[in-house]
Motif scaffolding. Structure first.
Motif, PDB file in Angstrom:
ATOM      1  N   GLN A 229       7.015  17.910   6.034  1.00 48.50           N
ATOM      2  CA  GLN A 229       6.541  18.576   7.237  1.00 48.50           C
ATOM      3  C   GLN A 229       5.803  19.874   6.908  1.00 48.50           C
ATOM      4  OE1 GLN A 229       9.709  18.052   6.348  1.00 48.50           O
ATOM      5  NE2 GLN A 229      11.114  19.594   7.181  1.00 48.50           N
ATOM      6  N   ASN A 230       4.927  20.257   7.831  1.00 52.23           N
ATOM      7  CA  ASN A 230       4.171  21.516   7.724  1.00 52.23           C
ATOM      8  C   ASN A 230       3.306  21.567   6.469  1.00 52.23           C
ATOM      9  OD1 ASN A 230       5.472  22.433  10.118  1.00 52.23           O
ATOM     10  ND2 ASN A 230       7.206  23.180   8.900  1.00 52.23           N
ATOM     11  N   ASN A 231       2.558  20.485   6.247  1.00 54.23           N
ATOM     12  CA  ASN A 231       1.536  20.453   5.208  1.00 54.23           C
ATOM     13  C   ASN A 231       0.180  20.195   5.884  1.00 54.23           C
ATOM     14  OD1 ASN A 231       2.476  20.560   2.159  1.00 54.23           O
ATOM     15  ND2 ASN A 231       4.120  19.534   3.287  1.00 54.23           N
ATOM     16  N   ASN A 232      -0.757  19.626   5.152  1.00 47.87           N
ATOM     17  CA  ASN A 232      -2.090  19.352   5.688  1.00 47.87           C
ATOM     18  C   ASN A 232      -2.446  17.870   5.540  1.00 47.87           C
ATOM     19  OD1 ASN A 232      -4.539  20.134   6.895  1.00 47.87           O
ATOM     20  ND2 ASN A 232      -5.550  20.273   4.900  1.00 47.87           N
ATOM     21  N   ILE A 233      -1.434  17.009   5.702  1.00 49.34           N
ATOM     22  CA  ILE A 233      -1.621  15.563   5.542  1.00 49.34           C
ATOM     23  C   ILE A 233      -2.327  15.014   6.786  1.00 49.34           C
ATOM     24  CG2 ILE A 233      -0.450  13.365   5.223  1.00 49.34           C
ATOM     25  CD1 ILE A 233       1.785  14.940   3.807  1.00 49.34           C
ATOM     26  N   GLN A 234      -3.438  14.286   6.562  1.00 49.62           N
ATOM     27  CA  GLN A 234      -4.231  13.774   7.680  1.00 49.62           C
ATOM     28  C   GLN A 234      -4.316  12.252   7.709  1.00 49.62           C
ATOM     29  OE1 GLN A 234      -8.098  15.687   7.965  1.00 49.62           O
ATOM     30  NE2 GLN A 234      -7.282  17.620   7.161  1.00 49.62           N
ATOM     31  N   THR A 235      -4.001  11.599   6.593  1.00 50.60           N
ATOM     32  CA  THR A 235      -4.111  10.147   6.550  1.00 50.60           C
ATOM     33  C   THR A 235      -3.103   9.577   5.560  1.00 50.60           C
ATOM     34  OG1 THR A 235      -5.661   8.286   6.247  1.00 50.60           O
ATOM     35  CG2 THR A 235      -5.866  10.167   4.733  1.00 50.60           C
ATOM     36  N   MET A 236      -2.976   8.248   5.557  1.00 51.72           N
ATOM     37  CA  MET A 236      -2.107   7.555   4.607  1.00 51.72           C
ATOM     38  C   MET A 236      -2.639   6.154   4.377  1.00 51.72           C
ATOM     39  SD  MET A 236       1.297   6.273   6.643  1.00 51.72           S
ATOM     40  CE  MET A 236       1.830   7.889   7.146  1.00 51.72           C
ATOM     41  N   HIS A 237      -2.159   5.517   3.326  1.00 51.52           N
ATOM     42  CA  HIS A 237      -2.556   4.156   2.999  1.00 51.52           C
ATOM     43  C   HIS A 237      -1.477   3.199   3.484  1.00 51.52           C
ATOM     44  CE1 HIS A 237      -3.702   0.678   0.456  1.00 51.52           C
ATOM     45  NE2 HIS A 237      -4.930   1.221   0.534  1.00 51.52           N
ATOM     46  N   GLU A 238      -1.850   1.938   3.708  1.00 45.66           N
ATOM     47  CA  GLU A 238      -0.871   0.957   4.171  1.00 45.66           C
ATOM     48  C   GLU A 238       0.212   0.690   3.141  1.00 45.66           C
ATOM     49  OE1 GLU A 238      -2.872  -2.584   5.327  1.00 45.66           O
ATOM     50  OE2 GLU A 238      -3.646  -1.738   7.204  1.00 45.66           O
ATOM     51  N   ASP A 239      -0.097   0.914   1.892  1.00 45.79           N
ATOM     52  CA  ASP A 239       0.881   0.691   0.827  1.00 45.79           C
ATOM     53  C   ASP A 239       1.609   1.974   0.419  1.00 45.79           C
ATOM     54  OD1 ASP A 239       0.250  -2.000   0.709  1.00 45.79           O
ATOM     55  OD2 ASP A 239      -1.317  -1.696  -0.796  1.00 45.79           O
ATOM     56  N   THR A 240       1.514   3.004   1.242  1.00 46.94           N
ATOM     57  CA  THR A 240       2.183   4.261   0.892  1.00 46.94           C
ATOM     58  C   THR A 240       3.688   4.067   0.798  1.00 46.94           C
ATOM     59  OG1 THR A 240       0.447   5.583   1.920  1.00 46.94           O
ATOM     60  CG2 THR A 240       2.588   6.623   1.622  1.00 46.94           C
ATOM     61  N   ASP A 246       3.608  -8.151   0.137  1.00 46.83           N
ATOM     62  CA  ASP A 246       4.935  -8.758   0.188  1.00 46.83           C
ATOM     63  C   ASP A 246       5.603  -8.337   1.492  1.00 46.83           C
ATOM     64  OD1 ASP A 246       7.399  -9.886  -0.244  1.00 46.83           O
ATOM     65  OD2 ASP A 246       7.906  -8.657  -2.014  1.00 46.83           O
ATOM     66  N   GLN A 247       5.503  -9.196   2.485  1.00 42.61           N
ATOM     67  CA  GLN A 247       6.058  -8.881   3.793  1.00 42.61           C
ATOM     68  C   GLN A 247       7.584  -8.901   3.819  1.00 42.61           C
ATOM     69  OE1 GLN A 247       4.260  -7.959   6.442  1.00 42.61           O
ATOM     70  NE2 GLN A 247       2.363  -8.120   5.234  1.00 42.61           N
ATOM     71  N   SER A 248       8.205  -9.468   2.803  1.00 39.66           N
ATOM     72  CA  SER A 248       9.668  -9.510   2.750  1.00 39.66           C
ATOM     73  C   SER A 248      10.273  -8.254   2.098  1.00 39.66           C
ATOM     74  CB  SER A 248      10.121 -10.752   1.970  1.00 39.66           C
ATOM     75  OG  SER A 248       9.665 -10.699   0.633  1.00 39.66           O
ATOM     76  N   SER A 267       0.380   6.910  14.702  1.00 36.45           N
ATOM     77  CA  SER A 267       0.119   5.672  15.444  1.00 36.45           C
ATOM     78  C   SER A 267      -1.117   4.940  14.918  1.00 36.45           C
ATOM     79  CB  SER A 267      -0.067   5.976  16.931  1.00 36.45           C
ATOM     80  OG  SER A 267      -1.186   6.808  17.155  1.00 36.45           O
ATOM     81  N   LEU A 268      -1.936   5.581  14.103  1.00 38.43           N
ATOM     82  CA  LEU A 268      -3.126   4.940  13.559  1.00 38.43           C
ATOM     83  C   LEU A 268      -2.822   4.038  12.377  1.00 38.43           C
ATOM     84  CD1 LEU A 268      -5.620   7.964  13.670  1.00 38.43           C
ATOM     85  CD2 LEU A 268      -5.339   6.111  15.345  1.00 38.43           C
ATOM     86  N   PHE A 269      -1.575   3.998  11.920  1.00 36.02           N
ATOM     87  CA  PHE A 269      -1.223   3.225  10.730  1.00 36.02           C
ATOM     88  C   PHE A 269       0.021   2.374  11.007  1.00 36.02           C
ATOM     89  CE2 PHE A 269      -2.938   7.406   9.711  1.00 36.02           C
ATOM     90  CZ  PHE A 269      -4.081   7.082   8.994  1.00 36.02           C
ATOM     91  N   PRO A 270      -0.093   1.427  11.925  1.00 38.30           N
ATOM     92  CA  PRO A 270       1.094   0.656  12.323  1.00 38.30           C
ATOM     93  C   PRO A 270       1.624  -0.257  11.227  1.00 38.30           C
ATOM     94  CG  PRO A 270      -0.873  -0.269  13.333  1.00 38.30           C
ATOM     95  CD  PRO A 270      -1.291   0.998  12.660  1.00 38.30           C
ATOM     96  N   ASN A 271       0.762  -0.683  10.307  1.00 41.24           N
ATOM     97  CA  ASN A 271       1.201  -1.605   9.263  1.00 41.24           C
ATOM     98  C   ASN A 271       1.821  -0.890   8.057  1.00 41.24           C
ATOM     99  OD1 ASN A 271       0.210  -3.807  10.738  1.00 41.24           O
ATOM    100  ND2 ASN A 271      -1.848  -3.567   9.867  1.00 41.24           N
ATOM    101  N   ALA A 272       1.967   0.418   8.160  1.00 35.67           N
ATOM    102  CA  ALA A 272       2.481   1.164   7.018  1.00 35.67           C
ATOM    103  C   ALA A 272       3.992   1.351   7.065  1.00 35.67           C
ATOM    104  CB  ALA A 272       1.811   2.528   6.958  1.00 35.67           C
TER     105      ALA A 272
END
Length: 285
Positions: A229-240, A246-248, A267-272
């Motif tokens: 928290q309280n950093n400057n993170i603006q995005t992420m990858h689906e594999d973060t 591997d869906q399992s 909310s912009l990264f629902p698959n993550a």
């Protein structure tokens, strides 16, 4: 007339003799008085009961006649006469004296022995490095740490570094379980690539209140708590957090993820998050 004149002359001679005798008698009397002057102890303490006498500042003059102090005591004769010399006494044995005109031989300096530099002893089971498990450097002014400052501590489990001025993290030993580097100035460039991937015992990674631009992935499977928290993170990858191939795959240990206080919209990264037991804490709007 002649007889009377003679008698008158004899009378005048007698008177003159008496005057001269009186004149000569005065210094003789004074001289005799000085010679016959009583001893100091008789003058100072005569008729004085010293055992019952109470000495005070007022009665001090009754005991000692200060007017005649210098006359009664002459300390000059009591001072020992000391002859000051400039040379030390010569020893009795003349064989110990150096010959005049000769100098003592100058000692020769021995060359320093050259040895190989001492190498540090290898770490063993009884060394301090093996026993050190926790380091707490909270609230200092640390701005830099050597890259190997903690890597050579094989038993280190907790490294506590909050409230400092760090701009980079050094390499960590694989034994680390908890890393707390909150409230520093660490940007994403201050982390080595894949810095936490091989830390298979790491469970708590707290890097809140720094200057990170992204989530430091990949993260070890052992991780339970991630505070960013309280950093400057603006995005992420689906594999973060998960493996999109591997869906399992389920990360059951990672139940505490905090991303609040960052500009990222989760909310912009629902698959993550499909592999997580709980959604991260943060902004979803």
């Amino acid at each position: 007339m002649a007889l009377g004149h003679r008698m008158q002359t004899l009378a005048w001679v007698g008177i003159a003799s008496l005057c001269l005798g009186a004149t000569w008698a005065v210094p003789a009397k004074k001289e005799r008085k000085k010679v016959e002057k009583p001893k100091p102890d008789l003058v100072l303490y005569e008729n004085l009961d010293l055992e019952n006498y109470d000495m005070t500042l007022d009665s001090y003059g009754d005991i000692m006649d200060l007017n005649n102090y210098e006359e009664l005591y002459d300390y000059g004769d009591l001072a020992p006469k000391i002859e000051v010399g400039t040379l030390a006494p010569r020893p009795k044995d003349r064989g110990t004296l150096p010959e005049l005109g000769t100098a003592a031989p100058t000692p020769k300096l021995q060359p320093l022995a050259t040895t190989n530099p001492t190498r540090p002893a290898p770490l063993g089971p009884n060394t301090a490095q093996e026993k050190l498990k926790r380091i707490d450097l909270t609230s200092n002014s640390i701005s830099w740490a050597d890259v190997d400052a903690f890597r050579l501590l094989p038993s280190l489990q907790e490294l506590i570094l909050p409230e400092n001025r760090l701009t980079a993290l050094p390499e960590l030993p694989r034994s680390i379980v908890r890393l707390d580097a909150r409230l520093n100035r660490i940007p994403s460039a201050g982390l080595r690539p894949e810095a936490f991937q091989d830390l298979t015992q790491l469970q708590f990674l707290h890097l809140s209140d720094n200057q990170l631009d992204y989530i430091p992935a990949p993260l070890p499977e052992s991780l339970r708590s991630l505070h960013l928290q309280n950093n400057n993170i603006q995005t992420m990858h689906e594999d973060t957090f998960c493996n999109s191939q591997d869906q399992s795959h389920i990360r059951r240990a990672l139940e505490d993820i905090r991303l609040d206080g960052n500009p990222i919209n989760l909310s912009l990264f629902p698959n993550a998050y499909f592999c997580l037991p709980r959604l991260p804490t943060g902004r979803f709007l």
